[in-house]
Design a protein around this motif. Structure first.
Motif, PDB file in Angstrom:
ATOM      1  N   THR A  97      38.639  43.545  40.690  1.00  0.00           N
ATOM      2  CA  THR A  97      39.303  42.539  39.835  1.00  0.00           C
ATOM      3  C   THR A  97      40.677  43.091  39.320  1.00  0.00           C
ATOM      4  O   THR A  97      41.672  42.102  39.139  1.00  0.00           O
ATOM      5  CB  THR A  97      38.440  42.475  38.966  1.00  0.00           C
ATOM      6  N   LEU A  98      40.800  44.404  38.812  1.00  0.00           N
ATOM      7  CA  LEU A  98      42.193  44.792  38.625  1.00  0.00           C
ATOM      8  C   LEU A  98      43.108  44.462  39.530  1.00  0.00           C
ATOM      9  O   LEU A  98      44.345  44.020  39.386  1.00  0.00           O
ATOM     10  CB  LEU A  98      42.136  46.207  37.923  1.00  0.00           C
ATOM     11  N   TRP A  99      42.803  44.948  40.957  1.00  0.00           N
ATOM     12  CA  TRP A  99      43.600  45.095  41.879  1.00  0.00           C
ATOM     13  C   TRP A  99      44.078  43.482  42.227  1.00  0.00           C
ATOM     14  O   TRP A  99      45.247  43.332  42.334  1.00  0.00           O
ATOM     15  CB  TRP A  99      42.997  45.604  43.168  1.00  0.00           C
ATOM     16  N   VAL A 100      43.338  42.686  42.210  1.00  0.00           N
ATOM     17  CA  VAL A 100      43.594  41.306  42.833  1.00  0.00           C
ATOM     18  C   VAL A 100      44.482  40.632  41.613  1.00  0.00           C
ATOM     19  O   VAL A 100      45.377  40.091  41.725  1.00  0.00           O
ATOM     20  CB  VAL A 100      42.286  40.308  42.875  1.00  0.00           C
ATOM     21  N   SER A 101      43.997  40.877  40.285  1.00  0.00           N
ATOM     22  CA  SER A 101      44.642  40.282  39.373  1.00  0.00           C
ATOM     23  C   SER A 101      46.180  40.788  39.188  1.00  0.00           C
ATOM     24  O   SER A 101      47.113  40.152  38.903  1.00  0.00           O
ATOM     25  CB  SER A 101      44.002  40.478  37.871  1.00  0.00           C
ATOM     26  N   PHE A 102      46.176  42.215  39.629  1.00  0.00           N
ATOM     27  CA  PHE A 102      47.610  42.667  39.462  1.00  0.00           C
ATOM     28  C   PHE A 102      48.666  42.040  40.531  1.00  0.00           C
ATOM     29  O   PHE A 102      49.596  41.421  40.399  1.00  0.00           O
ATOM     30  CB  PHE A 102      47.519  43.906  39.731  1.00  0.00           C
ATOM     31  N   GLN A 103      47.965  41.750  41.721  1.00  0.00           N
ATOM     32  CA  GLN A 103      48.832  41.026  42.992  1.00  0.00           C
ATOM     33  C   GLN A 103      48.984  39.738  42.670  1.00  0.00           C
ATOM     34  O   GLN A 103      50.243  39.171  42.918  1.00  0.00           O
ATOM     35  CB  GLN A 103      47.828  41.160  44.078  1.00  0.00           C
ATOM     36  N   VAL A 104      48.018  39.021  41.961  1.00  0.00           N
ATOM     37  CA  VAL A 104      48.394  37.544  41.563  1.00  0.00           C
ATOM     38  C   VAL A 104      49.502  37.854  40.603  1.00  0.00           C
ATOM     39  O   VAL A 104      50.304  36.619  40.381  1.00  0.00           O
ATOM     40  CB  VAL A 104      47.190  37.089  40.825  1.00  0.00           C
ATOM     41  N   LEU A 105      49.519  38.635  39.343  1.00  0.00           N
ATOM     42  CA  LEU A 105      50.588  38.728  38.685  1.00  0.00           C
ATOM     43  C   LEU A 105      51.804  38.710  39.160  1.00  0.00           C
ATOM     44  O   LEU A 105      52.976  38.159  38.982  1.00  0.00           O
ATOM     45  CB  LEU A 105      50.275  39.659  37.732  1.00  0.00           C
TER      46      LEU A 105
END
Length: 471
Positions: A97-105
């Motif tokens: 979740t952290l990984w995908v959220s960071f890439q979305v950001l």
């Protein structure tokens, strides 16, 4: 299945941006029985194929035949194998979740600044190709920036901050697989619902009347949320391809942890695949004009494929080398490195020659000479006739898809770095050969319909697709 090597400029739009004909763009309007059977097969078995490869490494030291033989002879059951498979964990769910959220950001909220100081790099706000409905989408091209920031933070952690172990990806590899599957199915399902209920552009949608085909191949051409978040570009380029090099680095770190050193084969795999990834992001603006963006719709094929198939099966060489460290002799290592670099050179220069020819309308030099081309004409959907040129000089005079030949040479180099002890790391070259051969045939079928006798003249001038004298 997704993203990798889909680097052939689309031939589906006319010079004035009008759609050529209803059948010339995107996926099929009608589904024949063979296509439907193929789709159902992939939907049922592609997730199992990924699981089988990863499970074989985890439980059978990367042997592809032993688990099947154990099941066939009764030495093991599917239940036994499944019981030994690590389940999804809270830690893996948090990491993913952290990984995908960071890439979305990074994708959505951080405008590109690399184009301001890197000579030759084209980033920032760029226009894509004209869609069949006549829409010109704008993109914030910042993939190289996202890759650099992500890897800078990774190395800062590995050598200074020590917030987490650099082996964290390998240590949670199978639990992360379940998280990737959840995201892949979730985004594919959302894309299908969105295509039916609230598409970004209804005129760029395709409905076949077959649920399975619509789900797999996609309905919307460019599903978007807001002004900038484009599903197709995000999932094609992030998070899977940004993760590719991080995954390899984690495998190298695990090899160091287990054996006290990193083998030259692992270093080769990391270097050669990093070259490909960096090339992808350096040329992300050019990628907006390729088959992925200009032809494919967004469905399970891209959504799940980019989340699961790409990061888990394109990194099999590094995973294999964790379980089976290979020490290459210096001549073998140099030969494999040269094969990979020559393959990359052919891949990049072939694409560059076509791009140069198009940008200058043929007013350029290729291999020191004025380029030769086949004059072609075609009729768009509005009945207007148009003229274009097909390049037959340089690498494009050697074979009609010589960029794919270079790509396959690089793919073979990744596999050869793993030695000849197991079949598993060679899945990549087998898969890429099938994928790119099918892509050749699919592209040429469209071109034959589009150009007619002019295409016959072109194929007579350049008779081979991939390998001169063979195919």
């Amino acid at each position: 299945m997704a993203s990798k090597s889909q680097h052939n400029a689309s031939k589906t739009k006319s010079l004035n941006g009008k759609a050529e004909s209803q059948g010339q763009w995107g996926r099929a309007w009608e589904v024949d029985w063979f296509s439907l059977a193929s789709i159902i097969f992939l939907l049922l078995f592609a997730p199992f194929i990924v699981y089988y490869f990863i499970m074989a490494c985890d439980q059978y030291s990367c042997s592809l035949t032993t688990p099947a033989l154990d099941i066939a002879t009764g030495r093991a059951s599917l239940a036994d194998i499944w019981a030994k498979t690590p389940p999804v964990t809270a830690k893996a769910a948090q990491l993913y979740t952290l990984w995908v959220s960071f890439q979305v950001l990074l994708y959505s909220w951080l405008p590109d600044f690399c184009h301001k100081f890197l000579p030759g790099y084209v980033g920032g706000v760029q226009e894509g190709a004209i869609t069949p409905a006549g829409v010109v989408n704008k993109y914030e091209v910042n993939g190289l920036q996202a890759w650099l920031i992500t890897h800078l933070l990774w190395f800062l952690n590995a050598y200074l901050l020590t917030w987490f172990s650099p082996t964290i990806i390998f240590d949670n590899w199978i639990p992360l697989l379940w998280c990737a599957n959840i995201l892949g199915y979730a985004v594919s399902t959302f894309a299908m619902i969105k295509g039916y209920l609230f598409p970004t552009n209804a005129e760029d949608c395709k409905f076949t009347g077959n649920f399975f085909y619509n789900f797999m191949m996609g309905i919307e051409f460019n599903p978007r949320i807001g002004k900038w978040f484009d599903f197709k570009l995000f999932f094609n380029g992030r998070p899977g391809i940004v993760a590719w090099t991080l995954i390899n680095l984690s495998f190298a770190a695990k090899q160091q942890e287990l054996y006290g050193h990193v083998t030259n084969s692992m270093i080769l795999v990391n270097i050669l695949q990093a070259i490909y990834v960096l090339d992808f992001f350096w040329n992300e603006t050019w990628y907006l004009k390729t088959i992925d963006i200009c032809h494919d719709h967004f469905g399970w094929y891209l959504g799940w494929g980019d989340c699961v198939w790409l990061p888990y099966l394109y990194t099999l060489q590094g995973l294999y080398l964790v379980y089976h460290p290979v020490h290459l002799s210096t001549p073998n290592a140099v030969g494999i490195l040269l094969l990979g670099l020559v393959g990359y050179y052919i891949f990049r220069m072939t694409n560059h020659q076509k791009d140069l020819f198009r940008r200058t309308d043929g007013r350029c030099l290729i291999w020191g000479k004025k380029p030769k081309a086949i004059e072609c004409s075609y009729t768009s959907a509005d009945g207007q006739k148009h003229r274009t040129k097909l390049l037959v000089s340089g690498f494009w005079g050697v074979a009609r898809h010589f960029n794919y030949t270079g790509d396959l040479m690089g793919s073979l180099a990744y596999c050869l770095a793993c030695g000849g002890g197991h079949l598993l790391p060679y899945f990549y070259i087998i898969y890429m050969t099938i994928l790119l051969t099918h892509r050749c045939l699919r592209d040429e079928h469209r071109c034959a319909n589009k150009y007619g006798r002019d295409w016959e003249r072109y194929t007579a001038a350049v008779p081979y697709r991939l390998l001169p004298g063979i195919f």
